[in-house]
Design a protein around this motif. Structure first.
Motif, PDB file in Angstrom:
ATOM      1  N   ALA A 124      50.257   2.824  -2.525  1.00  0.00           N
ATOM      2  CA  ALA A 124      49.018   2.269  -1.987  1.00  0.00           C
ATOM      3  C   ALA A 124      47.809   2.943  -2.632  1.00  0.00           C
ATOM      4  N   ALA A 125      46.669   2.305  -2.518  1.00  0.00           N
ATOM      5  CA  ALA A 125      45.430   2.876  -3.042  1.00  0.00           C
ATOM      6  C   ALA A 125      44.976   4.024  -2.134  1.00  0.00           C
ATOM      7  N   PRO A 126      44.346   5.046  -2.719  1.00  0.00           N
ATOM      8  CA  PRO A 126      43.838   6.148  -1.894  1.00  0.00           C
ATOM      9  C   PRO A 126      42.815   5.663  -0.876  1.00  0.00           C
ATOM     10  N   GLU A 127      42.879   6.197   0.330  1.00  0.00           N
ATOM     11  CA  GLU A 127      41.937   5.869   1.389  1.00  0.00           C
ATOM     12  C   GLU A 127      41.230   7.136   1.847  1.00  0.00           C
ATOM     13  N   PRO A 128      39.966   7.027   2.261  1.00  0.00           N
ATOM     14  CA  PRO A 128      39.223   8.219   2.682  1.00  0.00           C
ATOM     15  C   PRO A 128      39.772   8.796   3.983  1.00  0.00           C
ATOM     16  N   PHE A 129      39.698  10.118   4.100  1.00  0.00           N
ATOM     17  CA  PHE A 129      40.056  10.776   5.357  1.00  0.00           C
ATOM     18  C   PHE A 129      39.404  12.148   5.378  1.00  0.00           C
ATOM     19  N   GLY A 130      39.342  12.745   6.545  1.00  0.00           N
ATOM     20  CA  GLY A 130      38.846  14.115   6.662  1.00  0.00           C
ATOM     21  C   GLY A 130      37.361  14.174   6.896  1.00  0.00           C
ATOM     22  N   ALA A 131      36.599  14.546   5.889  1.00  0.00           N
ATOM     23  CA  ALA A 131      35.159  14.730   6.037  1.00  0.00           C
ATOM     24  C   ALA A 131      34.448  14.256   4.788  1.00  0.00           C
ATOM     25  N   ALA A 132      33.300  13.646   4.992  1.00  0.00           N
ATOM     26  CA  ALA A 132      32.450  13.219   3.882  1.00  0.00           C
ATOM     27  C   ALA A 132      31.143  13.999   3.957  1.00  0.00           C
ATOM     28  N   ASN A 133      30.595  14.342   2.791  1.00  0.00           N
ATOM     29  CA  ASN A 133      29.321  15.051   2.814  1.00  0.00           C
ATOM     30  C   ASN A 133      28.508  14.781   1.556  1.00  0.00           C
ATOM     31  N   THR A 134      27.217  15.101   1.648  1.00  0.00           N
ATOM     32  CA  THR A 134      26.308  15.058   0.518  1.00  0.00           C
ATOM     33  C   THR A 134      25.235  16.102   0.756  1.00  0.00           C
ATOM     34  N   HIS A 135      24.458  16.428  -0.298  1.00  0.00           N
ATOM     35  CA  HIS A 135      23.442  17.475  -0.208  1.00  0.00           C
ATOM     36  C   HIS A 135      22.100  16.981  -0.715  1.00  0.00           C
ATOM     37  N   ALA A 136      21.026  17.499  -0.117  1.00  0.00           N
ATOM     38  CA  ALA A 136      19.702  17.467  -0.726  1.00  0.00           C
ATOM     39  C   ALA A 136      19.475  18.874  -1.268  1.00  0.00           C
ATOM     40  N   ASP A 137      19.430  19.006  -2.576  1.00  0.00           N
ATOM     41  CA  ASP A 137      19.472  20.318  -3.223  1.00  0.00           C
ATOM     42  C   ASP A 137      18.100  20.848  -3.605  1.00  0.00           C
ATOM     43  N   PHE A 138      17.973  22.179  -3.527  1.00  0.00           N
ATOM     44  CA  PHE A 138      16.797  22.923  -3.961  1.00  0.00           C
ATOM     45  C   PHE A 138      17.274  24.044  -4.890  1.00  0.00           C
ATOM     46  N   PRO A 139      16.366  24.776  -5.543  1.00  0.00           N
ATOM     47  CA  PRO A 139      16.815  25.810  -6.480  1.00  0.00           C
ATOM     48  C   PRO A 139      17.752  26.860  -5.880  1.00  0.00           C
ATOM     49  N   GLY A 140      17.488  27.282  -4.629  1.00  0.00           N
ATOM     50  CA  GLY A 140      18.321  28.342  -4.066  1.00  0.00           C
ATOM     51  C   GLY A 140      18.970  28.005  -2.747  1.00  0.00           C
ATOM     52  N   SER A 141      18.956  26.728  -2.364  1.00  0.00           N
ATOM     53  CA  SER A 141      19.467  26.342  -1.047  1.00  0.00           C
ATOM     54  C   SER A 141      19.692  24.844  -1.040  1.00  0.00           C
ATOM     55  N   PHE A 142      20.179  24.330   0.095  1.00  0.00           N
ATOM     56  CA  PHE A 142      20.322  22.883   0.219  1.00  0.00           C
ATOM     57  C   PHE A 142      20.437  22.477   1.683  1.00  0.00           C
ATOM     58  N   LEU A 143      20.278  21.186   1.918  1.00  0.00           N
ATOM     59  CA  LEU A 143      20.547  20.571   3.210  1.00  0.00           C
ATOM     60  C   LEU A 143      21.846  19.803   3.075  1.00  0.00           C
ATOM     61  N   GLU A 144      22.743  19.954   4.005  1.00  0.00           N
ATOM     62  CA  GLU A 144      24.008  19.234   3.974  1.00  0.00           C
ATOM     63  C   GLU A 144      24.029  18.163   5.056  1.00  0.00           C
TER      64      GLU A 144
END
Length: 339
Positions: free
Chosen positions: A46-66
């Motif tokens: 079967a085709a891979p399906e998403p599971f677990g956790a999804a995330n993305t970031h808004a990045d800065f030079p020394g930190s980020f928002l998740e």
């Protein structure tokens, strides 16, 4: 002598619907890459399906928002159409452990969402994480030890692999109350708190850093606690950070390098952020980003339909009830040069 915990590394906003959240953050003026999510086939062939956790970031030079959410039953309805599925590839003997860890992360996120949608993660940045771990141990702070994970570096970085070293505070110690309702190291009551080795400036510089709202760095987080517990939290975070808080109105402020953690009693939250009320206690209720031009940021927020309030110190913020449970504060400040 320098501190082994220097600044804020990132805060984590746990959301129910990633499509809604990424759209909101883009309207707030942040640039975000498509969310990524582990994937694996439910049956052979079967085709891979998403599971677990999804995330993305808004990045800065020394930190980020998740931004993060849990994904169950292979569901994609609450993931953006451009979400990047990452098939799990590991030796057969390692794969079950990897799947178990991802499932634990998803369960932790689900437990946070059961509590409220909003901020549940605060991680601090360290130039000497092994020293920080040793100091915390000597001070009687339980933690899971320094872990190392490796992931592909972004296109344009000088190295192909990014190494991340981190530790998480174990909430089963005295004064932290019960676990957060999931397996693995127990979170402290306010969420996931820990220490991460400083971001590699070369790797971080290859990410999306130019935000339409002018944001240049994560410079603050606010933790709201029950009034009778303020002294205990001040002592606990003083131990975590190796610093002494100063009083500012009703709040206790830990000054970091170019950033601050503010502890505020519930009775004083409205004085700090007019109109705000905590969804629970204790809870991270707000974070602050520095921007190049506060007037331009305010104008962008107004154009995009957000209510904008002002703090007594002159910062502006979008209230939590208009930003998925987390007040987003904007402050005029210069770009910090990361060593």
């Amino acid at each position: 002598m320098g501190h082994d915990i220097a600044r804020l590394h990132h805060v984590g906003h746990i959301v129910t619907d990633m499509t809604q959240a990424t759209s909101l953050y883009e309207r707030l003026g942040f640039r975000l890459p498509p969310p990524s999510c582990p994937a694996m086939p439910r049956r052979e062939g079967a085709a891979p399906e998403p599971f677990g956790a999804a995330n993305t970031h808004a990045d800065f030079p020394g930190s980020f928002l998740e931004l993060a959410t849990c994904v169950t039953d292979g569901g994609t309805a609450r993931l953006p159409a451009d979400a990047r599925l990452v098939p799990l590839e590991a030796p057969a003997e390692v794969l079950p452990v990897l799947v178990e860890r991802i499932a634990e992360t998803s369960a932790a996120l689900a437990a946070y969402l059961d509590r409220f949608e909003g901020l549940h993660i605060a991680m601090f940045s360290s130039p000497a994480i092994d020293g920080a771990a040793a100091r915390l141990t000597a001070a009687g702070v339980r933690h899971g030890g320094v872990n190392t994970v490796r992931r592909a570096a972004p296109t344009g970085a000088k190295v192909p692999v990014e190494t991340v070293r981190y530790l998480e505070i174990d909430g089963t110690g005295p004064g932290n109350g019960p676990a957060a309702g999931h397996d693995g190291p127990a979170a402290v009551r306010e969420g996931r708190v820990g220490v991460v080795a400083d971001l590699d400036p070369d790797v971080q510089g290859a990410r999306l850093l130019d935000h339409p709202n002018g944001a240049v760095e994560l410079v603050g987080a606010v933790l709201c606690v029950a009034d009778p517990e303020l002294a205990a939290f001040r002592q606990r975070y003083g131990t975590y950070l190796g610093r002494t808080a100063r009083q500012e109105g009703p709040a206790q402020v830990f000054d970091l390098e170019g950033a601050a953690l503010t502890l505020v009693p519930a009775s004083g939250l409205a004085a700090l952020l007019p109109g705000e009320r905590p969804a629970a206690l204790p809870a991270f209720v707000a974070y602050t980003v520095a921007v190049r031009d506060l007037a331009l940021t305010r104008d962008l927020l107004h154009r995009n339909g957000f209510p904008v309030r002002e703090t007594p110190s002159g910062d502006v913020f979008v209230p939590a009830d208009a930003a998925l449970g987390a007040a987003v504060v904007f402050r005029c400040g210069p770009r910090r040069v990361v060593p």
